[in-house]
Scaffold this active site. Structure first.
Site, PDB file in Angstrom:
ATOM      1  N   ARG A  58      -9.666   1.215  -3.242  1.00  0.00           N
ATOM      2  CA  ARG A  58      -9.604   2.668  -3.430  1.00  0.00           C
ATOM      3  C   ARG A  58      -8.964   3.052  -4.757  1.00  0.00           C
ATOM      4  NH1 ARG A  58      -8.294   1.760   1.817  1.00  0.00           N
ATOM      5  NH2 ARG A  58      -6.112   2.134   1.358  1.00  0.00           N
ATOM      6  N   GLU A  95       2.752  -8.893   5.444  1.00  0.00           N
ATOM      7  CA  GLU A  95       3.663  -8.948   6.586  1.00  0.00           C
ATOM      8  C   GLU A  95       3.605 -10.318   7.258  1.00  0.00           C
ATOM      9  OE1 GLU A  95       4.802  -6.406  10.588  1.00  0.00           O
ATOM     10  OE2 GLU A  95       3.180  -5.720   9.295  1.00  0.00           O
TER      11      GLU A  95
END
Length: 173
Positions: A58, A95
């Site tokens: 994006r 993560e």
């Protein structure tokens, strides 16, 4: 113009507990999108840069019209294996695990003054990795620009650069 009214939020994406800020709806409103790009361009003009760095995917949507508006070259930073030719890479932590970003070796030159552009700054992992990659190539990373900053996730502090964002959102985490 209230840009936030043109940005859709999606609960539990990409995983439970996450509120995703989706710029797809902003892209669907030409006047709001034009306002977004022109406002970012005005803020970026204050910096002496010679290239715009767009982060996949994006970030490309934001960086491309900015490059046209500011008449500057656009450089793409992509996930591993997506760019042809010789590339340089940078690992970064997720993560659970890690990912790899790449840039073509001839995309920036030593001494280039660049801005890193993406749609949203959350924890800053991708933007920090992009900055490390650019610095390894000899570029001067002058600043970073985003449409949205999720301020309480600490990305700005991790980035450690002059910073532009049009919307500052607290996610109450």
């Amino acid at each position: 113009m209230d840009l936030l009214q043109h940005i859709r939020t999606i609960k539990d994406h990409p995983e439970p507990g996450i509120l995703f800020y989706d710029i797809s709806t902003l892209l669907g409103h030409p006047k709001a999108w034009k306002h977004t790009i022109s406002t970012l361009a005005k803020k970026i003009k204050k910096y002496d840069i010679n290239k715009i760095i767009g982060i996949e995917s994006r970030g490309f949507l934001v960086a491309s019209p900015l490059a046209i508006e500011l008449e500057l070259p656009l450089v793409m930073v992509r996930k591993k294996g997506k760019l042809p030719g010789s590339t340089v890479s940078q690992n970064y932590d997720l993560e659970y695990g890690f990912d790899i970003l790449e840039m073509q070796t001839d995309a920036v030159s030593k001494g280039d003054s660049v801005i890193v552009v993406d749609d949203v700054l959350a924890t800053g992992g991708t933007a920090v990795a992009t900055t490390k990659l650019l610095r390894r190539m000899g570029a001067n990373v002058i600043c970073a620009a985003f449409i949205i900053e999720l301020s309480d996730l600490g990305g700005r502090d991790r980035l450690g650069l002059p910073f532009i964002s049009l919307l500052n959102i607290e996610t109450d985490l």
